[in-house]
Design an enzyme around this catalytic site. Sequence first.
Site, PDB file in Angstrom:
ATOM      1  N   GLY A   1      25.063 -42.658  33.635  1.00 42.22           N
ATOM      2  CA  GLY A   1      23.749 -42.911  34.219  1.00 42.22           C
ATOM      3  C   GLY A   1      22.722 -43.522  33.293  1.00 42.22           C
ATOM      4  O   GLY A   1      21.847 -44.265  33.722  1.00 42.22           O
TER       5      GLY A   1
ATOM      6  N   GLU B   1      18.415 -39.417  28.819  1.00 40.00           N
ATOM      7  CA  GLU B   1      18.947 -39.095  30.147  1.00 40.00           C
ATOM      8  C   GLU B   1      18.353 -40.014  31.207  1.00 40.00           C
ATOM      9  O   GLU B   1      17.210 -40.449  31.088  1.00 40.00           O
ATOM     10  CB  GLU B   1      18.595 -37.639  30.502  1.00 40.00           C
ATOM     11  N   ASP B   2      19.139 -40.286  32.237  1.00 44.43           N
ATOM     12  CA  ASP B   2      18.619 -41.052  33.369  1.00 44.43           C
ATOM     13  C   ASP B   2      17.655 -40.190  34.187  1.00 44.43           C
ATOM     14  O   ASP B   2      16.571 -40.615  34.556  1.00 44.43           O
ATOM     15  CB  ASP B   2      19.766 -41.584  34.251  1.00 44.43           C
TER      16      ASP B   2
ATOM     17  N   ASP C   1      17.284 -33.049  36.759  1.00 42.18           N
ATOM     18  CA  ASP C   1      17.153 -32.473  38.102  1.00 42.18           C
ATOM     19  C   ASP C   1      17.091 -30.948  37.959  1.00 42.18           C
ATOM     20  O   ASP C   1      16.030 -30.395  37.668  1.00 42.18           O
ATOM     21  CB  ASP C   1      18.350 -32.992  38.916  1.00 42.18           C
TER      22      ASP C   1
ATOM     23  N   PHE D   1      17.048 -37.781  46.733  1.00 43.79           N
ATOM     24  CA  PHE D   1      18.191 -38.430  46.091  1.00 43.79           C
ATOM     25  C   PHE D   1      17.918 -39.920  45.914  1.00 43.79           C
ATOM     26  O   PHE D   1      17.521 -40.609  46.843  1.00 43.79           O
ATOM     27  CB  PHE D   1      19.464 -38.228  46.915  1.00 43.79           C
TER      28      PHE D   1
ATOM     29  N   ASP E   1      23.849 -43.400  40.351  1.00 43.41           N
ATOM     30  CA  ASP E   1      24.873 -43.731  41.341  1.00 43.41           C
ATOM     31  C   ASP E   1      24.899 -42.810  42.548  1.00 43.41           C
ATOM     32  O   ASP E   1      24.384 -41.693  42.518  1.00 43.41           O
ATOM     33  CB  ASP E   1      26.244 -43.639  40.688  1.00 43.41           C
TER      34      ASP E   1
ATOM     35  N   ARG F   1      24.968 -48.275  40.653  1.00 39.14           N
ATOM     36  CA  ARG F   1      24.407 -48.249  39.289  1.00 39.14           C
ATOM     37  C   ARG F   1      23.843 -49.601  38.877  1.00 39.14           C
ATOM     38  O   ARG F   1      22.951 -49.683  38.045  1.00 39.14           O
ATOM     39  CB  ARG F   1      25.491 -47.869  38.271  1.00 39.14           C
TER      40      ARG F   1
HETATM   41  P1  IMP Z   1      21.023 -31.746  36.449  1.00 37.97           P
HETATM   42  O1  IMP Z   1      22.128 -31.236  35.580  1.00 37.97           O
HETATM   43  O2  IMP Z   1      20.962 -31.025  37.778  1.00 37.97           O
HETATM   44  O3  IMP Z   1      19.675 -31.796  35.771  1.00 37.97           O
HETATM   45  O4  IMP Z   1      21.407 -33.203  36.885  1.00 37.97           O
HETATM   46  C1  IMP Z   1      21.479 -34.190  35.999  1.00 37.97           C
HETATM   47  C2  IMP Z   1      22.466 -35.267  36.381  1.00 37.97           C
HETATM   48  O5  IMP Z   1      22.761 -35.303  37.791  1.00 37.97           O
HETATM   49  C3  IMP Z   1      21.836 -36.571  36.053  1.00 37.97           C
HETATM   50  O6  IMP Z   1      22.119 -36.944  34.732  1.00 37.97           O
HETATM   51  C4  IMP Z   1      22.443 -37.489  37.079  1.00 37.97           C
HETATM   52  O7  IMP Z   1      23.650 -38.011  36.581  1.00 37.97           O
HETATM   53  C5  IMP Z   1      22.697 -36.623  38.284  1.00 37.97           C
HETATM   54  N1  IMP Z   1      21.598 -36.741  39.268  1.00 37.97           N
HETATM   55  C6  IMP Z   1      20.570 -35.880  39.474  1.00 37.97           C
HETATM   56  N2  IMP Z   1      19.752 -36.300  40.455  1.00 37.97           N
HETATM   57  C7  IMP Z   1      20.267 -37.483  40.875  1.00 37.97           C
HETATM   58  C8  IMP Z   1      19.851 -38.442  41.894  1.00 37.97           C
HETATM   59  O8  IMP Z   1      18.840 -38.315  42.615  1.00 37.97           O
HETATM   60  N3  IMP Z   1      20.649 -39.532  42.014  1.00 37.97           N
HETATM   61  C9  IMP Z   1      21.762 -39.746  41.260  1.00 37.97           C
HETATM   62  N4  IMP Z   1      22.176 -38.898  40.318  1.00 37.97           N
HETATM   63  C10 IMP Z   1      21.436 -37.769  40.125  1.00 37.97           C
HETATM   64 MG    MG Z   2      23.334 -38.452  34.008  1.00 37.74          MG
END
Ligand code: IMP
Ligand code: MG
Length: 180
Positions: free
Chosen positions: A50, A104-105, A108, A157, A164, A170
């Site tokens: 990402g 990080e992209d 969440d 989302f 992606d 992407r």
């Molecule tokens: P976390 O571990 O829940 O903080 O999620 C982090 C990872 O989930 C990110 O690095 C993304 O790869 C993916 N992610 C979280 N939200 C989204 C979204 O809205 N679209 C696409 N990928 C997401």
């Molecule tokens: Mg990611």
Amino acid sequence: MEKVRLFDKTFRTFIPYEKIMNAIDDVAERINGDFKGCTDIPVLLCVLNGSIMFTAELMKRLEFNCEVVSIKLTSYEGTSSTGRVRQAMGLTSDIKGRRVIIVEDIVDTGNTIVELKQILQDAGASVSVVCTLLFKPDSYRKDFPLEYVAMQIPNDFIVGFGLDYNEIGRNLKDIYILDE
Ligand code: IMP
Ligand code: MG
């Protein structure tokens, strides 16, 4: 408003490229303010896949010597987090004793950040800070501070600019949101 179709879902433009560039300018300026003139060589940790586009845009703007290291973690299936973080590829270089900027992209739930912090601590990083293009504050459940956040978004989302939906989307230049 431009729409794109990815598998079974339709997305509409949410953050145009120019706005993404401005947000990256601002976050890079903050990082330069904190790191410019440093005598060590900080590590930019690109969290694959990402963060590819964000890492590329960010590093162009950094005015200090830095090294790029990658790692690949996965946690998403479809449009939601599985709650488990899997390490698909380990750190590509030794980071012992180094300062690490996690790139990080999106942050969440924060599960990935917690996992990354642990991996970096185990690998002997001297300190790690987080730089994320996007942050969903309503979803974040952790205590780790996020030092550099380029943009905050609601709990929806999104895809594009590296992010992606089941591995596609992407390559989109702008960021798109699910159109329901
Ligand atoms: P976390 O571990 O829940 O903080 O999620 C982090 C990872 O989930 C990110 O690095 C993304 O790869 C993916 N992610 C979280 N939200 C989204 C979204 O809205 N679209 C696409 N990928 C997401
Ligand atoms: Mg990611």
